[in-house]
Design a protein around this motif. Structure first.
Motif, PDB file in Angstrom:
ATOM      1  N   HIS A 253       0.844  -1.194   0.000  1.00  0.00           N
ATOM      2  CA  HIS A 253       0.000   0.000   0.000  1.00  0.00           C
ATOM      3  C   HIS A 253       0.883   1.247   0.000  1.00  0.00           C
ATOM      4  CE1 HIS A 253      -3.401   2.464   0.366  1.00  0.00           C
ATOM      5  NE2 HIS A 253      -3.717   2.298   1.638  1.00  0.00           N
ATOM      6  N   GLN A 254       0.888   1.974  -1.129  1.00  0.00           N
ATOM      7  CA  GLN A 254       1.758   3.142  -1.251  1.00  0.00           C
ATOM      8  C   GLN A 254       1.013   4.464  -1.138  1.00  0.00           C
ATOM      9  OE1 GLN A 254       4.172   2.723  -4.809  1.00  0.00           O
ATOM     10  NE2 GLN A 254       5.577   1.406  -3.703  1.00  0.00           N
ATOM     11  N   GLY A 255      -0.262   4.483  -1.458  1.00  0.00           N
ATOM     12  CA  GLY A 255      -0.978   5.748  -1.390  1.00  0.00           C
ATOM     13  C   GLY A 255      -2.358   5.668  -1.990  1.00  0.00           C
ATOM     14  N   MET A 256      -2.969   6.831  -2.132  1.00  0.00           N
ATOM     15  CA  MET A 256      -4.338   6.918  -2.630  1.00  0.00           C
ATOM     16  C   MET A 256      -4.461   6.441  -4.079  1.00  0.00           C
ATOM     17  SD  MET A 256      -5.723  10.531  -1.073  1.00  0.00           S
ATOM     18  CE  MET A 256      -4.479  11.495  -1.921  1.00  0.00           C
TER      19      MET A 256
ATOM     20  N   VAL B 274      -3.258 -13.889  -3.935  1.00  0.00           N
ATOM     21  CA  VAL B 274      -2.490 -13.318  -5.043  1.00  0.00           C
ATOM     22  C   VAL B 274      -1.695 -12.114  -4.530  1.00  0.00           C
ATOM     23  CG1 VAL B 274      -2.563 -12.331  -7.360  1.00  0.00           C
ATOM     24  CG2 VAL B 274      -4.292 -14.019  -6.672  1.00  0.00           C
ATOM     25  N   PRO B 275      -0.376 -12.259  -4.334  1.00  0.00           N
ATOM     26  CA  PRO B 275       0.439 -11.103  -3.962  1.00  0.00           C
ATOM     27  C   PRO B 275       0.528 -10.140  -5.139  1.00  0.00           C
ATOM     28  CG  PRO B 275       1.566 -13.194  -3.490  1.00  0.00           C
ATOM     29  CD  PRO B 275       0.417 -13.504  -4.385  1.00  0.00           C
ATOM     30  N   VAL B 276       0.454  -8.842  -4.863  1.00  0.00           N
ATOM     31  CA  VAL B 276       0.530  -7.824  -5.911  1.00  0.00           C
ATOM     32  C   VAL B 276       1.580  -6.792  -5.520  1.00  0.00           C
ATOM     33  CG1 VAL B 276      -0.730  -6.126  -7.275  1.00  0.00           C
ATOM     34  CG2 VAL B 276      -1.931  -8.148  -6.402  1.00  0.00           C
ATOM     35  N   ALA B 277       2.560  -6.594  -6.391  1.00  0.00           N
ATOM     36  CA  ALA B 277       3.617  -5.627  -6.120  1.00  0.00           C
ATOM     37  C   ALA B 277       3.335  -4.322  -6.859  1.00  0.00           C
ATOM     38  CB  ALA B 277       4.966  -6.188  -6.553  1.00  0.00           C
ATOM     39  N   LEU B 278       3.162  -3.244  -6.113  1.00  0.00           N
ATOM     40  CA  LEU B 278       2.966  -1.919  -6.685  1.00  0.00           C
ATOM     41  C   LEU B 278       4.275  -1.136  -6.585  1.00  0.00           C
ATOM     42  CD1 LEU B 278      -0.480  -0.988  -5.091  1.00  0.00           C
ATOM     43  CD2 LEU B 278      -0.056  -1.894  -7.371  1.00  0.00           C
ATOM     44  N   ILE B 279       4.660  -0.524  -7.686  1.00  0.00           N
ATOM     45  CA  ILE B 279       5.902   0.240  -7.726  1.00  0.00           C
ATOM     46  C   ILE B 279       5.617   1.658  -8.226  1.00  0.00           C
ATOM     47  CG2 ILE B 279       8.224   0.394  -8.734  1.00  0.00           C
ATOM     48  CD1 ILE B 279       8.192  -2.645  -9.027  1.00  0.00           C
ATOM     49  N   ASN B 280       6.100   2.634  -7.480  1.00  0.00           N
ATOM     50  CA  ASN B 280       5.939   4.059  -7.819  1.00  0.00           C
ATOM     51  C   ASN B 280       4.479   4.522  -7.820  1.00  0.00           C
ATOM     52  OD1 ASN B 280       8.720   4.223  -8.096  1.00  0.00           O
ATOM     53  ND2 ASN B 280       8.667   3.898 -10.308  1.00  0.00           N
ATOM     54  N   SER B 281       3.622   3.791  -7.127  1.00  0.00           N
ATOM     55  CA  SER B 281       2.219   4.194  -7.055  1.00  0.00           C
ATOM     56  C   SER B 281       2.021   5.400  -6.138  1.00  0.00           C
ATOM     57  CB  SER B 281       1.365   3.016  -6.564  1.00  0.00           C
ATOM     58  OG  SER B 281      -0.012   3.317  -6.627  1.00  0.00           O
ATOM     59  N   PHE B 282       3.038   5.756  -5.400  1.00  0.00           N
ATOM     60  CA  PHE B 282       2.975   6.932  -4.531  1.00  0.00           C
ATOM     61  C   PHE B 282       3.214   8.221  -5.314  1.00  0.00           C
ATOM     62  CE2 PHE B 282       7.330   5.546  -4.762  1.00  0.00           C
ATOM     63  CZ  PHE B 282       8.071   6.715  -4.866  1.00  0.00           C
ATOM     64  N   GLU B 283       3.819   8.122  -6.480  1.00  0.00           N
ATOM     65  CA  GLU B 283       4.240   9.319  -7.201  1.00  0.00           C
ATOM     66  C   GLU B 283       3.087  10.200  -7.726  1.00  0.00           C
ATOM     67  OE1 GLU B 283       7.174   8.671 -10.173  1.00  0.00           O
ATOM     68  OE2 GLU B 283       8.727   8.166  -8.721  1.00  0.00           O
TER      69      GLU B 283
ATOM     70  N   THR C 157      -2.116   0.452   6.547  1.00  0.00           N
ATOM     71  CA  THR C 157      -2.059   1.858   6.160  1.00  0.00           C
ATOM     72  C   THR C 157      -0.923   2.031   5.167  1.00  0.00           C
ATOM     73  OG1 THR C 157      -1.924   4.130   6.998  1.00  0.00           O
ATOM     74  CG2 THR C 157      -0.476   2.517   8.019  1.00  0.00           C
ATOM     75  N   ARG C 158      -0.938   3.120   4.410  1.00  0.00           N
ATOM     76  CA  ARG C 158       0.066   3.290   3.371  1.00  0.00           C
ATOM     77  C   ARG C 158       1.461   3.506   3.959  1.00  0.00           C
ATOM     78  NH1 ARG C 158      -0.916   9.240   0.747  1.00  0.00           N
ATOM     79  NH2 ARG C 158      -1.608  10.334   2.608  1.00  0.00           N
ATOM     80  N   SER C 159       2.446   3.124   3.188  1.00  0.00           N
ATOM     81  CA  SER C 159       3.825   3.127   3.657  1.00  0.00           C
ATOM     82  C   SER C 159       4.367   4.519   3.956  1.00  0.00           C
ATOM     83  CB  SER C 159       4.725   2.455   2.608  1.00  0.00           C
ATOM     84  OG  SER C 159       6.078   2.655   2.903  1.00  0.00           O
ATOM     85  N   ARG C 160       4.129   5.472   3.038  1.00  0.00           N
ATOM     86  CA  ARG C 160       4.690   6.818   3.115  1.00  0.00           C
ATOM     87  C   ARG C 160       6.213   6.814   2.977  1.00  0.00           C
ATOM     88  NH1 ARG C 160       0.725  10.414   4.744  1.00  0.00           N
ATOM     89  NH2 ARG C 160      -1.088   9.507   5.789  1.00  0.00           N
ATOM     90  N   LYS C 161       6.772   5.688   2.521  1.00  0.00           N
ATOM     91  CA  LYS C 161       8.223   5.602   2.331  1.00  0.00           C
ATOM     92  C   LYS C 161       8.551   5.117   0.922  1.00  0.00           C
ATOM     93  CE  LYS C 161       9.403   4.771   7.187  1.00  0.00           C
ATOM     94  NZ  LYS C 161      10.087   3.853   8.139  1.00  0.00           N
ATOM     95  N   GLY C 162       7.771   5.597  -0.047  1.00  0.00           N
ATOM     96  CA  GLY C 162       8.035   5.218  -1.430  1.00  0.00           C
ATOM     97  C   GLY C 162       7.840   3.740  -1.664  1.00  0.00           C
TER      98      GLY C 162
END
Length: 238
Positions: free
Chosen positions: A78-81, A180-189, A153-158
């Protein structure tokens, strides 16, 4: 916030039409007029349009890892909204979400919640949280798909992820559902950075853990394994 404003300005001419339709979907709670697939497909189309207007490109991999049969649970970091917009665009299969109760009554989110049968969770109320887990397990057994943010809750650490909470996996163990594991990358940007420059968000659907694989594991062990797989995927693709 700047990117949200950009999205709104570029789509403002069609927002009333979108909102009117989503309100109709929200009232049709029993899918008497509109199927869940129709509702999800319409909302997914909106998300694609919004993403393009916000100068966000979504790339994905691993859709072949999604179980053919419905009744699975996705566990992304969880990276963000923006996370939900990334997953909705890349996944053609309808699914519901367990989300924090604090945003339950925000306009539009409320209507989408009702249309797609999302479940709010009060993380401060253990009794209510357990009821949510039991409801998710029941619905997954009946063939619905779900998404749960196991970090809480979201990471807030990229792209750095937090520890996954074992309790989030009780829904899977009780329903014996594929995980099902799901990897989100740069979703905070897109929403967390004060810029409207073009960005790329990655969504990687990893190989599922079927019940036979985790049947002898407790929820803490399952959480650690899912967390490990997502961390590994992030390190490979970022």
């Amino acid at each position: 916030m700047r990117r949200i404003i950009l999205m709104v300005l570029k789509c403002i001419y069609i927002v009333p039409y979108w909102f009117w339709n989503i309100c109709r979907f929200a009232k049709d709670t029993g899918e008497e007029k509109y199927s869940l697939e129709t509702k999800y497909g319409f909302i997914r189309g909106i998300v694609k349009k919004v993403n393009r207007s916000g100068r966000v490109d979504i790339v994905s991999s691993g859709l072949e890892n999604i179980p053919e049969k419905d009744g699975f649970i996705m566990y992304p970091n969880h990276q963000g909204m923006y996370d939900m917009l990334a997953v909705i665009e890349t996944l053609p299969r309808p699914y519901a979400v367990v989300f924090k109760i604090e945003v339950e009554n925000i306009i539009l989110l409320k209507q989408i919640k009702e249309a797609l049968h999302y479940i709010p969770m009060d993380r401060s109320d253990l009794k209510q949280s357990m009821k949510v887990i039991l409801e998710v397990a029941k619905r997954v057994k009946a063939g619905e798909n779900f998404l749960i943010f196991a970090e809480g809750t979201r990471s807030r650490k990229g792209n750095e992820i937090q520890s996954f909470k074992a309790g989030a996996f009780k829904a899977a163990t009780k329903s014996k559902a594929p995980i099902v594991p799901v990897a989100l990358i740069n979703s905070f940007e897109p929403f967390d950075k004060k810029t409207i420059r073009p960005v790329t968000v990655q969504v990687h659907y990893l190989k599922p853990m079927y019940y036979e694989e985790y049947a002898d594991m407790n929820t803490t062990e399952i959480a650690l394994e899912v967390e490990r797989r997502i961390k590994e995927a992030i390190s490979i693709h970022s």
